[in-house]
Design a protein around this motif. Sequence first.
Motif, PDB file in Angstrom:
ATOM      1  N   ALA A 296       0.832  -1.217   0.000  1.00 19.38           N
ATOM      2  CA  ALA A 296       0.000   0.000   0.000  1.00 19.38           C
ATOM      3  C   ALA A 296       0.862   1.260   0.000  1.00 19.38           C
ATOM      4  O   ALA A 296       0.647   2.177  -0.808  1.00 19.38           O
ATOM      5  CB  ALA A 296      -0.932  -0.005   1.219  1.00 19.38           C
TER       6      ALA A 296
ATOM      7  N   ASP B 128       8.772   3.777   7.750  1.00 26.97           N
ATOM      8  CA  ASP B 128       8.497   2.399   8.176  1.00 26.97           C
ATOM      9  C   ASP B 128       9.414   2.026   9.324  1.00 26.97           C
ATOM     10  O   ASP B 128      10.596   2.387   9.332  1.00 26.97           O
ATOM     11  CB  ASP B 128       8.647   1.401   7.011  1.00 26.97           C
ATOM     12  CG  ASP B 128       7.894   0.101   7.280  1.00 26.97           C
ATOM     13  OD1 ASP B 128       8.188  -0.563   8.303  1.00 26.97           O
ATOM     14  OD2 ASP B 128       6.995  -0.243   6.492  1.00 26.97           O
ATOM     15  N   ALA B 129       8.844   1.282  10.270  1.00 26.69           N
ATOM     16  CA  ALA B 129       9.626   0.798  11.408  1.00 26.69           C
ATOM     17  C   ALA B 129      10.684  -0.206  10.963  1.00 26.69           C
ATOM     18  O   ALA B 129      11.709  -0.384  11.636  1.00 26.69           O
ATOM     19  CB  ALA B 129       8.688   0.140  12.418  1.00 26.69           C
TER      20      ALA B 129
ATOM     21  N   THR C 243       4.673  -6.870   4.718  1.00 29.70           N
ATOM     22  CA  THR C 243       4.442  -8.317   4.894  1.00 29.70           C
ATOM     23  C   THR C 243       5.590  -9.139   4.319  1.00 29.70           C
ATOM     24  O   THR C 243       6.063 -10.095   4.930  1.00 29.70           O
ATOM     25  CB  THR C 243       3.131  -8.711   4.168  1.00 29.70           C
ATOM     26  OG1 THR C 243       2.035  -8.168   4.895  1.00 29.70           O
ATOM     27  CG2 THR C 243       2.972 -10.214   4.054  1.00 29.70           C
TER      28      THR C 243
ATOM     29  N   ASP D  98      -1.313 -16.941  -1.440  1.00 32.78           N
ATOM     30  CA  ASP D  98      -2.399 -17.827  -1.857  1.00 32.78           C
ATOM     31  C   ASP D  98      -3.261 -17.113  -2.906  1.00 32.78           C
ATOM     32  O   ASP D  98      -4.228 -17.662  -3.409  1.00 32.78           O
ATOM     33  CB  ASP D  98      -3.206 -18.392  -0.685  1.00 32.78           C
ATOM     34  CG  ASP D  98      -3.561 -17.349   0.348  1.00 32.78           C
ATOM     35  OD1 ASP D  98      -3.666 -16.169  -0.022  1.00 32.78           O
ATOM     36  OD2 ASP D  98      -3.755 -17.728   1.521  1.00 32.78           O
ATOM     37  N   SER D  99      -2.909 -15.903  -3.233  1.00 34.33           N
ATOM     38  CA  SER D  99      -3.436 -15.228  -4.427  1.00 34.33           C
ATOM     39  C   SER D  99      -2.581 -15.681  -5.607  1.00 34.33           C
ATOM     40  O   SER D  99      -1.363 -15.846  -5.452  1.00 34.33           O
ATOM     41  CB  SER D  99      -3.252 -13.707  -4.343  1.00 34.33           C
ATOM     42  OG  SER D  99      -3.940 -13.158  -3.261  1.00 34.33           O
TER      43      SER D  99
ATOM     44  N   TYR E  60      -1.905 -10.625  -8.059  1.00 39.44           N
ATOM     45  CA  TYR E  60      -1.508  -9.886  -6.853  1.00 39.44           C
ATOM     46  C   TYR E  60      -0.662  -8.664  -7.231  1.00 39.44           C
ATOM     47  O   TYR E  60      -0.745  -7.617  -6.582  1.00 39.44           O
ATOM     48  CB  TYR E  60      -0.725 -10.809  -5.919  1.00 39.44           C
ATOM     49  CG  TYR E  60      -0.399 -10.220  -4.559  1.00 39.44           C
ATOM     50  CD1 TYR E  60      -1.151 -10.549  -3.433  1.00 39.44           C
ATOM     51  CD2 TYR E  60       0.681  -9.344  -4.394  1.00 39.44           C
ATOM     52  CE1 TYR E  60      -0.835 -10.021  -2.180  1.00 39.44           C
ATOM     53  CE2 TYR E  60       0.998  -8.811  -3.146  1.00 39.44           C
ATOM     54  CZ  TYR E  60       0.238  -9.153  -2.049  1.00 39.44           C
ATOM     55  OH  TYR E  60       0.548  -8.622  -0.816  1.00 39.44           O
TER      56      TYR E  60
ATOM     57  N   VAL F 220       6.561   5.084  14.162  1.00 42.44           N
ATOM     58  CA  VAL F 220       5.727   6.189  14.647  1.00 42.44           C
ATOM     59  C   VAL F 220       5.041   5.721  15.931  1.00 42.44           C
ATOM     60  O   VAL F 220       4.317   4.730  15.934  1.00 42.44           O
ATOM     61  CB  VAL F 220       4.677   6.600  13.595  1.00 42.44           C
ATOM     62  CG1 VAL F 220       3.810   7.736  14.130  1.00 42.44           C
ATOM     63  CG2 VAL F 220       5.362   7.000  12.291  1.00 42.44           C
TER      64      VAL F 220
ATOM     65  N   ILE G  92      -5.710  -8.495  -1.840  1.00 41.69           N
ATOM     66  CA  ILE G  92      -5.525  -7.171  -1.244  1.00 41.69           C
ATOM     67  C   ILE G  92      -4.987  -6.083  -2.196  1.00 41.69           C
ATOM     68  O   ILE G  92      -5.517  -4.967  -2.205  1.00 41.69           O
ATOM     69  CB  ILE G  92      -4.739  -7.296   0.076  1.00 41.69           C
ATOM     70  CG1 ILE G  92      -5.667  -8.004   1.081  1.00 41.69           C
ATOM     71  CG2 ILE G  92      -4.284  -5.943   0.614  1.00 41.69           C
ATOM     72  CD1 ILE G  92      -5.077  -8.301   2.430  1.00 41.69           C
TER      73      ILE G  92
HETATM   74  C1  LIG Z   1       2.368 -14.745   5.233  1.00 39.31           C
HETATM   75  C2  LIG Z   1       1.329 -13.879   4.606  1.00 39.31           C
HETATM   76  C3  LIG Z   1       0.839 -14.208   3.345  1.00 39.31           C
HETATM   77  C4  LIG Z   1      -0.113 -13.377   2.744  1.00 39.31           C
HETATM   78  N1  LIG Z   1      -0.588 -13.727   1.507  1.00 39.31           N
HETATM   79  C5  LIG Z   1      -1.511 -12.951   0.908  1.00 39.31           C
HETATM   80  C6  LIG Z   1      -2.041 -13.283  -0.377  1.00 39.31           C
HETATM   81  O1  LIG Z   1      -1.671 -14.272  -0.993  1.00 39.31           O
HETATM   82  N2  LIG Z   1      -2.974 -12.458  -0.904  1.00 39.31           N
HETATM   83  C7  LIG Z   1      -3.408 -11.334  -0.272  1.00 39.31           C
HETATM   84  O2  LIG Z   1      -4.245 -10.630  -0.817  1.00 39.31           O
HETATM   85  N3  LIG Z   1      -2.912 -10.992   0.928  1.00 39.31           N
HETATM   86  C8  LIG Z   1      -1.997 -11.768   1.528  1.00 39.31           C
HETATM   87  N4  LIG Z   1      -1.505 -11.413   2.772  1.00 39.31           N
HETATM   88  C9  LIG Z   1      -1.941 -10.159   3.389  1.00 39.31           C
HETATM   89  C10 LIG Z   1      -0.858  -9.071   3.165  1.00 39.31           C
HETATM   90  O3  LIG Z   1      -0.612  -8.489   4.396  1.00 39.31           O
HETATM   91  C11 LIG Z   1      -1.327  -8.064   2.122  1.00 39.31           C
HETATM   92  O4  LIG Z   1      -1.464  -8.728   0.877  1.00 39.31           O
HETATM   93  C12 LIG Z   1      -0.417  -6.865   1.862  1.00 39.31           C
HETATM   94  O5  LIG Z   1       0.928  -7.238   1.838  1.00 39.31           O
HETATM   95  C13 LIG Z   1      -0.659  -5.739   2.849  1.00 39.31           C
HETATM   96  O6  LIG Z   1       0.113  -4.652   2.460  1.00 39.31           O
HETATM   97  P1  LIG Z   1       0.094  -3.309   3.311  1.00 39.31           P
HETATM   98  O7  LIG Z   1       1.015  -2.389   2.623  1.00 39.31           O
HETATM   99  O8  LIG Z   1      -1.313  -2.888   3.504  1.00 39.31           O
HETATM  100  O9  LIG Z   1       0.626  -3.718   4.745  1.00 39.31           O
HETATM  101  P2  LIG Z   1       1.979  -4.419   5.215  1.00 39.31           P
HETATM  102  O10 LIG Z   1       2.620  -5.139   4.100  1.00 39.31           O
HETATM  103  O11 LIG Z   1       1.643  -5.179   6.435  1.00 39.31           O
HETATM  104  O12 LIG Z   1       2.926  -3.193   5.589  1.00 39.31           O
HETATM  105  C14 LIG Z   1       2.687  -2.391   6.710  1.00 39.31           C
HETATM  106  C15 LIG Z   1       3.989  -1.767   7.132  1.00 39.31           C
HETATM  107  O13 LIG Z   1       3.688  -0.778   8.113  1.00 39.31           O
HETATM  108  C16 LIG Z   1       4.731  -0.735   9.034  1.00 39.31           C
HETATM  109  N5  LIG Z   1       4.232  -0.144  10.275  1.00 39.31           N
HETATM  110  C17 LIG Z   1       3.181  -0.542  11.030  1.00 39.31           C
HETATM  111  N6  LIG Z   1       3.038   0.269  12.105  1.00 39.31           N
HETATM  112  C18 LIG Z   1       4.015   1.200  12.023  1.00 39.31           C
HETATM  113  C19 LIG Z   1       4.397   2.303  12.838  1.00 39.31           C
HETATM  114  N7  LIG Z   1       3.736   2.603  13.957  1.00 39.31           N
HETATM  115  N8  LIG Z   1       5.453   3.048  12.443  1.00 39.31           N
HETATM  116  C20 LIG Z   1       6.133   2.770  11.310  1.00 39.31           C
HETATM  117  N9  LIG Z   1       5.826   1.714  10.525  1.00 39.31           N
HETATM  118  C21 LIG Z   1       4.780   0.947  10.862  1.00 39.31           C
HETATM  119  C22 LIG Z   1       5.163  -2.184   9.194  1.00 39.31           C
HETATM  120  O14 LIG Z   1       6.494  -2.276   9.641  1.00 39.31           O
HETATM  121  C23 LIG Z   1       4.976  -2.726   7.783  1.00 39.31           C
HETATM  122  O15 LIG Z   1       6.182  -2.735   7.082  1.00 39.31           O
HETATM  123  C24 LIG Z   1      -0.577 -12.227   3.408  1.00 39.31           C
HETATM  124  C25 LIG Z   1      -0.104 -11.920   4.680  1.00 39.31           C
HETATM  125  C26 LIG Z   1       0.837 -12.728   5.285  1.00 39.31           C
HETATM  126  C27 LIG Z   1       1.319 -12.360   6.663  1.00 39.31           C
END
Ligand SMILES: Cc1cc2nc3c(=O)[nH]c(=O)nc-3n(C[C@H](O)[C@H](O)[C@H](O)COP(=O)(O)OP(=O)(O)OC[C@H]3O[C@@H](n4cnc5c(N)ncnc54)[C@H](O)[C@@H]3O)c2cc1C
Length: 538
Positions: free
Chosen positions: A19, A38-39, A46, A58-59, A64, A111, A439
Amino acid sequence: MTEGTKSHYEVIVIGAGVAGIYQIKRLVDLGVDAVVLDAAADLGGTWYWNRYPGARFDSESYTYGYSFSKELLDEWHWKEKFSGQPENLRYLNYVAEKFDLRRHMRFNCKVEAARFDEAQDLWRLKLDDGRDLSCRFVIMAVGLLSTPTLPRFSGMDSFKGRSFHTYYWPHEPVDMVGKKVAVIGTGATGIQVIGEIADKVGELTVFQRRPNWSAPLNNSPISEKQMAEIRSRYDEIFATCARTPGGFEHEPDRRGFHEVTRQERLALWDRLYDEPGFGIWLSNFREIFTDEVANAEFSAYIADRIRRRVKDPVTAEKLIPKDHGFGVQRVPLETRYFEAYNRSNVHLVDISETPIKRITETGLRTTARDHDFDIIVYATGFDAITGAFDRMDIRGRGGRRLREKWAEGPRTYLGLQIEGFPNLFTLVGPHNAATFCNIPRCIEQNVDWVTALIAYMRDRGHTRVEPTPEAERDWLAHVHDTGRRMLFTQVDSWMMGINSNVAGKDRRTFIVYAGGAPKYREKCEEAAAGGYVGFTFR
Ligand SMILES: Cc1cc2nc3c(=O)[nH]c(=O)nc-3n(C[C@H](O)[C@H](O)[C@H](O)COP(=O)(O)OP(=O)(O)OC[C@H]3O[C@@H](n4cnc5c(N)ncnc54)[C@H](O)[C@@H]3O)c2cc1C
């Protein structure tokens, strides 16, 4: 002022996962002064953190990946139908390099607090190293599965071997050959890790509190030729994802469950069980999600499949969930998971019968006996969806805390903004379709919508945006409405805000959006087209 000492931005994005990476791309394209914090020590979210063996999509990989750049789609070759963590991380790095996004990212920046300054219409952020930053808009891209939770056993620090939560799996290879390994937890992560390491470790003991339904992933490589064919179909693939409820390629079977014969149902299920991916869940009869009779018949079918794969009948029964039906929680997909239990070096301990009493110096103690281990793996999941928000001290107008506002469950408008917390956006937040989606498909929609709103405000010189209490109330009612017929609202799971490892998360709370991505997109587009109906500006 150098980037290192700069302390004010128009937009601060928190989180450099799928995202945050796309969000910064859109802001940079718009010419907005923005940064991603990012922390973590690097980007990927992820796919940066979860390095455990077996971590993969699993997508379908090609559904994806980002869809926003034809050039990127033409360049990238997904090598497996369901790609693993190392490749997924390489992909996100490739995207960041290609679009030169790294220079807008700061790492090791956690943060801790965010406070809205009402006089200035600014957010004031505090980092864990004491630094202060300010910005007009905060975009939370903090992830829905980014706050790992550990069980609350006594003695966890006393263990003399190695132990880690799967989220914090070490970056360097972990030598498990000949080792005695415990895996605690049989959710989505446990299922992946157990299938992968069963034949690589000395002894593997799995501690299961509650089994999960699971079905085969049926992964395979993607050749150059197949990738060329996928590239030629990308428009069609994304169009299909856009019209399905979960943003996947899999479309529900439109025949009525009760209108076809049992033979026809079995024929569909036999076919889906052998197909790759979520077809078994999402290309099934729609009644699986809403009709107890349909769900029970299908669950019995999957139970039978498990019995056919697990040789020991007692173990097979332990692996079959009895307290909920198939598909009412997000279904983990597995590779050789059930076959792992046919190996003589793999043992299943049912901790609903003999609970873990404590972790010891040499392993752990259940109510039945002591076990010795070299490595303990905590596959105990996440404080899902709201966890990362709860870990920050977020204060909106009047100093009101977000944690307090959400004490009885989240309240948002469109799952993207919160009344009382102006200029703060929640990508993949609670009550947003992205939490129940392939996602990235939903992330792109979230990001495009937020970017358009920021551009709209910039054009008009607005400094503040906030939803009205009425809009938030109506959205909550709509969110609850979409869940009313769904069987998943009747069982405990992270989708219902339950996590026994987190104090206070023991009551079912509706935290996802179950109306499907197309309906959600329509609602967001309607609000925007009407001049951002439900929002007030200053
Ligand atoms: C093992 C696994 C497999 C997955 N497989 C799938 C799949 O196949 N298909 C699917 O759709 N989804 C899947 N997911 C869900 C996955 O989380 C999402 O697809 C997607 O990667 C989310 O992206 P994001 O950017 O929203 O969040 P994230 O990738 O979780 O990134 C969030 C980031 O925010 C940072 N952060 C959080 N709080 C703070 C703070 N206070 N200060 C600074 N930084 C912070 C974290 O360090 C992290 O790096 C899977 C999840 C896991 C755990």
